[in-house]
Design an enzyme around this catalytic site. Structure first.
Site, PDB file in Angstrom:
ATOM      1  N   GLU A 135       0.824  -1.204   0.000  1.00  0.00           N
ATOM      2  CA  GLU A 135       0.000   0.000   0.000  1.00  0.00           C
ATOM      3  C   GLU A 135       0.863   1.262   0.000  1.00  0.00           C
ATOM      4  O   GLU A 135       0.533   2.261  -0.653  1.00  0.00           O
ATOM      5  CB  GLU A 135      -0.930  -0.012   1.210  1.00  0.00           C
ATOM      6  CG  GLU A 135      -1.995  -1.104   1.124  1.00  0.00           C
ATOM      7  CD  GLU A 135      -2.821  -1.220   2.378  1.00  0.00           C
ATOM      8  OE1 GLU A 135      -4.035  -0.980   2.300  1.00  0.00           O
ATOM      9  OE2 GLU A 135      -2.260  -1.545   3.453  1.00  0.00           O
ATOM     10  N   GLU A 151      -4.342  -9.285   3.565  1.00  0.00           N
ATOM     11  CA  GLU A 151      -5.134  -8.967   4.750  1.00  0.00           C
ATOM     12  C   GLU A 151      -6.356  -9.867   4.926  1.00  0.00           C
ATOM     13  O   GLU A 151      -6.720 -10.229   6.057  1.00  0.00           O
ATOM     14  CB  GLU A 151      -5.570  -7.492   4.705  1.00  0.00           C
ATOM     15  CG  GLU A 151      -4.479  -6.505   5.087  1.00  0.00           C
ATOM     16  CD  GLU A 151      -3.538  -6.151   3.957  1.00  0.00           C
ATOM     17  OE1 GLU A 151      -2.703  -5.252   4.125  1.00  0.00           O
ATOM     18  OE2 GLU A 151      -3.641  -6.786   2.865  1.00  0.00           O
TER      19      GLU A 151
END
Length: 271
Positions: A125, A145
């Site tokens: 990210e 995730e």
């Protein structure tokens, strides 16, 4: 800051030289996982970069040769959960280090991500929030995730679906599947993929090209791209942009054409 924090070695290395800020997440023993203190230190760096007119470009990387960053320090996260801390969600408002680079939507200076090894979770990210990504052939990207009961809350859900075809992005988001550097390049996520031994030279090539460009032009272009992505072309033309107004009134806007006609390299001021 506690006494323990004051004596602990820094998590981030930060060096400024010749118009370039080089920022290194320095926790190679945990694959440059980012704990809360790392985020605090990074926030101080981004504040300084934004305030320093002599910094025209940034190179962000991870220490060692195994990882850019594997994202959130899950050991710290588990300890916080055990202590009853509030869980994470989208964004980091109210958490240490806010606003993080992933949420500094008006950050004007160009950032190059130098990726060598794993860029996973929050590390991926962080790279997605950069303007240029240069990766070694051995690099791997993933947002795992969902396999951990979490979400890619630092922008992965939003940026990945905007930067590659939505269906491909969904496949990676929902399953946590890994992506090779070559595959990332094929999808347009990565600007260059090179052998490990050529990585630094490739990054430096991008740095050199950025420094040849007028810094106010670079900032104006970056801001216009970021702020117009949801607008029609007609609306974009009718918008006003802070850095473009500064560039248009600057000496650099006159220096470029003058240097061209005088057949010499431009001397940018960046102010």
């Amino acid at each position: 800051m506690s006494a323990e924090q004051e004596t602990a070695p820094p998590r981030v290395r930060y060096v400024k030289e010749d118009g370039v800020a080089r920022v290194t997440i320095d926790r190679p023993h945990v694959l440059n996982a980012m704990d809360l203190r790392t985020h605090e230190e990074l926030a101080e760096v981004w504040d300084d970069v934004e305030a320093d007119d002599d910094v025209w470009a940034v190179v962000l990387t991870g220490a060692g040769d195994r990882a850019f960053s594997v994202g959130q320090d899950l050991g710290e996260r588990a300890a916080l959960d055990s202590g009853g801390a509030e869980g994470t969600t989208f964004g980091s408002r109210g958490a240490p280090g806010w606003p993080r680079l992933t949420e500094r939507h008006a950050f004007a200076k160009p950032v190059i991500a130098r990726v060598d090894g794993y860029a996973m979770g929050g590390g991926f990210e962080l790279a997605l929030a950069c303007d240029v990504i240069v990766a070694s052939e051995r690099s791997t990207f993933a947002l795992p995730e969902a396999r951990l009961g979490l979400v890619p809350g630092a922008g992965g859900v939003f940026r990945l679906t905007r930067q590659i075809p939505a269906r491909i992005a969904m496949g990676h988001l929902l399953t946590g599947r890994r992506m090779s550097a070559r595959r990332a390049a094929d999808l347009g996520l990565v600007n260059d993929v090179v052998p490990h031994e050529e990585l630094d030279a490739c990054v430096q090539g991008w740095v050199d090209d950025l420094l040849r460009s007028a810094p106010l032009s670079v900032r104006a272009i970056k801001e216009a791209v970021a702020r117009s992505s949801h607008l029609s072309v007609e609306q974009a033309f009718g918008s006003r942009f802070f850095w473009e107004e500064r560039r248009a009134r600057s000496e650099d806007a006159r220096e470029g054409p003058r240097a061209f006609t005088e057949k010499r390299p431009p001397r940018w001021r960046g102010r």
